[in-house]
Design a protein around this motif. Structure first.
Motif, PDB file in Angstrom:
ATOM      1  N   ASP A 155      57.140  13.933  60.374  1.00  0.00           N
ATOM      2  CA  ASP A 155      57.156  15.249  59.997  1.00  0.00           C
ATOM      3  C   ASP A 155      55.752  15.618  59.546  1.00  0.00           C
ATOM      4  O   ASP A 155      54.930  16.322  59.793  1.00  0.00           O
ATOM      5  CB  ASP A 155      57.877  15.560  58.710  1.00  0.00           C
ATOM      6  CG  ASP A 155      59.454  15.646  59.173  1.00  0.00           C
ATOM      7  OD1 ASP A 155      59.845  14.622  59.890  1.00  0.00           O
ATOM      8  OD2 ASP A 155      60.131  16.459  58.615  1.00  0.00           O
ATOM      9  N   LEU A 156      55.160  14.273  58.718  1.00  0.00           N
ATOM     10  CA  LEU A 156      53.509  14.424  58.268  1.00  0.00           C
ATOM     11  C   LEU A 156      52.833  14.412  59.695  1.00  0.00           C
ATOM     12  O   LEU A 156      51.510  15.104  59.594  1.00  0.00           O
ATOM     13  CB  LEU A 156      53.380  13.236  57.375  1.00  0.00           C
ATOM     14  CG  LEU A 156      52.051  13.268  56.890  1.00  0.00           C
ATOM     15  CD1 LEU A 156      51.733  14.330  55.947  1.00  0.00           C
ATOM     16  CD2 LEU A 156      51.836  11.830  56.120  1.00  0.00           C
ATOM     17  N   ARG A 157      52.943  13.638  60.629  1.00  0.00           N
ATOM     18  CA  ARG A 157      52.068  13.691  61.405  1.00  0.00           C
ATOM     19  C   ARG A 157      52.160  14.920  62.443  1.00  0.00           C
ATOM     20  O   ARG A 157      50.994  15.534  62.949  1.00  0.00           O
ATOM     21  CB  ARG A 157      52.611  12.450  62.675  1.00  0.00           C
ATOM     22  CG  ARG A 157      52.605  11.273  62.364  1.00  0.00           C
ATOM     23  CD  ARG A 157      53.037  10.230  63.275  1.00  0.00           C
ATOM     24  NE  ARG A 157      52.633   8.824  63.010  1.00  0.00           N
ATOM     25  CZ  ARG A 157      51.634   8.055  63.438  1.00  0.00           C
ATOM     26  NH1 ARG A 157      50.542   8.778  64.001  1.00  0.00           N
ATOM     27  NH2 ARG A 157      51.432   6.907  63.067  1.00  0.00           N
ATOM     28  N   GLU A 158      53.222  15.720  62.467  1.00  0.00           N
ATOM     29  CA  GLU A 158      53.064  17.075  62.998  1.00  0.00           C
ATOM     30  C   GLU A 158      52.111  17.889  62.226  1.00  0.00           C
ATOM     31  O   GLU A 158      51.417  18.939  62.949  1.00  0.00           O
ATOM     32  CB  GLU A 158      54.813  17.607  63.120  1.00  0.00           C
ATOM     33  CG  GLU A 158      55.444  16.889  64.248  1.00  0.00           C
ATOM     34  CD  GLU A 158      56.788  17.529  64.308  1.00  0.00           C
ATOM     35  OE1 GLU A 158      57.067  18.249  63.637  1.00  0.00           O
ATOM     36  OE2 GLU A 158      57.637  17.066  65.050  1.00  0.00           O
ATOM     37  N   ALA A 159      52.370  17.949  61.077  1.00  0.00           N
ATOM     38  CA  ALA A 159      51.419  18.786  60.172  1.00  0.00           C
ATOM     39  C   ALA A 159      49.901  18.570  60.336  1.00  0.00           C
ATOM     40  O   ALA A 159      49.116  19.225  60.445  1.00  0.00           O
ATOM     41  CB  ALA A 159      51.759  18.644  58.609  1.00  0.00           C
ATOM     42  N   MET A 160      49.779  16.985  60.437  1.00  0.00           N
ATOM     43  CA  MET A 160      48.247  16.697  60.695  1.00  0.00           C
ATOM     44  C   MET A 160      47.711  16.974  62.067  1.00  0.00           C
ATOM     45  O   MET A 160      46.571  17.350  62.247  1.00  0.00           O
ATOM     46  CB  MET A 160      48.142  15.391  60.329  1.00  0.00           C
ATOM     47  CG  MET A 160      48.326  14.859  58.743  1.00  0.00           C
ATOM     48  SD  MET A 160      48.366  13.120  58.593  1.00  0.00           S
ATOM     49  CE  MET A 160      46.774  13.056  57.804  1.00  0.00           C
ATOM     50  N   ASP A 161      48.832  16.828  63.120  1.00  0.00           N
ATOM     51  CA  ASP A 161      48.094  17.278  64.363  1.00  0.00           C
ATOM     52  C   ASP A 161      48.056  18.557  64.364  1.00  0.00           C
ATOM     53  O   ASP A 161      47.183  19.086  65.253  1.00  0.00           O
ATOM     54  CB  ASP A 161      49.454  16.786  65.319  1.00  0.00           C
ATOM     55  CG  ASP A 161      49.343  15.294  65.638  1.00  0.00           C
ATOM     56  OD1 ASP A 161      48.379  14.492  64.937  1.00  0.00           O
ATOM     57  OD2 ASP A 161      50.246  14.738  65.879  1.00  0.00           O
ATOM     58  N   ALA A 162      48.804  19.414  63.794  1.00  0.00           N
ATOM     59  CA  ALA A 162      48.645  20.819  63.940  1.00  0.00           C
ATOM     60  C   ALA A 162      47.256  21.405  63.435  1.00  0.00           C
ATOM     61  O   ALA A 162      46.583  22.218  63.889  1.00  0.00           O
ATOM     62  CB  ALA A 162      49.750  21.507  63.002  1.00  0.00           C
ATOM     63  N   VAL A 163      46.903  20.732  62.224  1.00  0.00           N
ATOM     64  CA  VAL A 163      45.382  20.794  61.930  1.00  0.00           C
ATOM     65  C   VAL A 163      44.367  20.382  62.706  1.00  0.00           C
ATOM     66  O   VAL A 163      43.436  21.229  63.134  1.00  0.00           O
ATOM     67  CB  VAL A 163      45.233  20.082  60.528  1.00  0.00           C
ATOM     68  CG1 VAL A 163      43.660  20.072  60.125  1.00  0.00           C
ATOM     69  CG2 VAL A 163      46.001  20.676  59.424  1.00  0.00           C
ATOM     70  N   LEU A 164      44.813  19.492  63.548  1.00  0.00           N
ATOM     71  CA  LEU A 164      43.950  18.945  64.629  1.00  0.00           C
ATOM     72  C   LEU A 164      43.501  19.777  65.554  1.00  0.00           C
ATOM     73  O   LEU A 164      42.569  19.853  66.333  1.00  0.00           O
ATOM     74  CB  LEU A 164      44.237  17.504  64.941  1.00  0.00           C
ATOM     75  CG  LEU A 164      44.013  16.307  63.858  1.00  0.00           C
ATOM     76  CD1 LEU A 164      44.583  15.069  64.513  1.00  0.00           C
ATOM     77  CD2 LEU A 164      42.098  16.276  63.595  1.00  0.00           C
ATOM     78  N   ASN A 165      44.644  20.491  66.109  1.00  0.00           N
ATOM     79  CA  ASN A 165      44.675  21.403  67.145  1.00  0.00           C
ATOM     80  C   ASN A 165      44.658  22.696  66.862  1.00  0.00           C
ATOM     81  O   ASN A 165      44.929  23.835  67.745  1.00  0.00           O
ATOM     82  CB  ASN A 165      45.913  21.120  67.981  1.00  0.00           C
ATOM     83  CG  ASN A 165      46.023  19.655  68.795  1.00  0.00           C
ATOM     84  OD1 ASN A 165      45.313  19.363  69.211  1.00  0.00           O
ATOM     85  ND2 ASN A 165      46.978  18.857  68.248  1.00  0.00           N
ATOM     86  N   ASN A 166      44.111  23.124  65.670  1.00  0.00           N
ATOM     87  CA  ASN A 166      43.839  24.600  65.060  1.00  0.00           C
ATOM     88  C   ASN A 166      45.232  25.326  65.287  1.00  0.00           C
ATOM     89  O   ASN A 166      45.003  26.342  65.645  1.00  0.00           O
ATOM     90  CB  ASN A 166      42.661  25.070  65.814  1.00  0.00           C
ATOM     91  CG  ASN A 166      41.570  24.244  65.584  1.00  0.00           C
ATOM     92  OD1 ASN A 166      41.097  23.919  64.503  1.00  0.00           O
ATOM     93  ND2 ASN A 166      40.861  24.017  66.610  1.00  0.00           N
ATOM     94  N   ARG A 167      46.384  24.757  65.037  1.00  0.00           N
ATOM     95  CA  ARG A 167      47.699  25.565  64.803  1.00  0.00           C
ATOM     96  C   ARG A 167      48.107  25.567  63.463  1.00  0.00           C
ATOM     97  O   ARG A 167      47.499  24.906  62.540  1.00  0.00           O
ATOM     98  CB  ARG A 167      48.530  24.760  65.653  1.00  0.00           C
ATOM     99  CG  ARG A 167      48.433  24.693  67.207  1.00  0.00           C
ATOM    100  CD  ARG A 167      49.580  24.272  68.097  1.00  0.00           C
ATOM    101  NE  ARG A 167      50.489  23.109  67.232  1.00  0.00           N
ATOM    102  CZ  ARG A 167      50.249  21.669  67.525  1.00  0.00           C
ATOM    103  NH1 ARG A 167      49.533  21.270  68.279  1.00  0.00           N
ATOM    104  NH2 ARG A 167      51.032  20.984  66.695  1.00  0.00           N
ATOM    105  N   LYS A 168      48.723  26.659  63.152  1.00  0.00           N
ATOM    106  CA  LYS A 168      49.682  26.825  61.801  1.00  0.00           C
ATOM    107  C   LYS A 168      50.506  25.810  61.677  1.00  0.00           C
ATOM    108  O   LYS A 168      51.460  25.571  62.445  1.00  0.00           O
ATOM    109  CB  LYS A 168      50.082  28.375  61.545  1.00  0.00           C
ATOM    110  CG  LYS A 168      50.397  28.662  60.395  1.00  0.00           C
ATOM    111  CD  LYS A 168      51.068  30.037  60.427  1.00  0.00           C
ATOM    112  CE  LYS A 168      51.492  30.692  58.968  1.00  0.00           C
ATOM    113  NZ  LYS A 168      51.790  29.760  58.060  1.00  0.00           N
TER     114      LYS A 168
END
Length: 185
Positions: A155-168
């Motif tokens: 769950d935390l990785r998905e949130a951090m990866d979204a930031v890295l990929n400029n996704r909401k």
């Protein structure tokens, strides 16, 4: 141990500032000191909680991996050390060394910072974006002590990866579950 869920501070909330003693170095540390270029992870942990012990290794792994990608992180313990001496700053330093914490492990003796973040349990995780606005709060993943699932930080990785990929970051977030913060009377 009292099973407690996160309060789920409102998304978009500004990260409360702090100036707390890092039990590893003995120096005062601020939010700005741990702030990352891409985001900042604030983790409410403690020494004795089995839920924290269950995820410690994964939290260290995530902090190490994502630090290289521009995320800062810090852990804060806010428990009442008079009632829970195993959470004393001296023991915090030992736990940080044993678990190879590469992030500051801060002591919130007044409990003001836990209250400002509306932290309720350990672990309780808060991820802020580059502007220090809350974009994720809640659980690390679906693993719990005794449920047979190995911590993977999904769950935390998905949130951090979204930031890295400029996704909401998805607003569908599950509260963390763990031991309640041991409040002073």
């Amino acid at each position: 141990m009292s099973l407690t869920a996160s309060h789920m501070l409102a998304l978009g909330s500004k990260a409360p500032d702090f100036k707390l003693m890092d039990t590893i170095t003995g120096h005062l540390t601020t939010l700005e000191d741990v702030r990352g270029e891409r985001g900042t992870l604030i983790m409410f942990l403690c020494n004795h909680c089995p839920f924290v012990k269950h995820v410690n290794e994964e939290l260290v792994r995530i902090s190490n991996e994502y630090r290289q990608l521009g995320f800062g992180s810090a852990a804060i313990s806010s428990n009442d050390i008079d009632k829970y001496p195993e959470d004393h700053p001296d023991q915090m330093k030992e736990v940080a060394a044993k678990n190879q914490y590469t992030f500051p492990y801060l002591f919130d003796g007044t409990q003001e910072i836990a209250k400002a973040y509306e932290a309720a349990c350990t672990p309780d995780l808060f991820l802020f974006d580059a502007e220090l606005k809350l974009i994720y709060r809640g659980q690390l993943d679906d693993s719990r002590p005794g449920n047979g699932l190995h911590p993977n930080g999904r769950d935390l990785r998905e949130a951090m990866d979204a930031v890295l990929n400029n996704r909401k970051v998805s607003e569908d977030q599950k509260p963390s579950i763990g031991c309640n913060i041991k409040w002073k009377d």
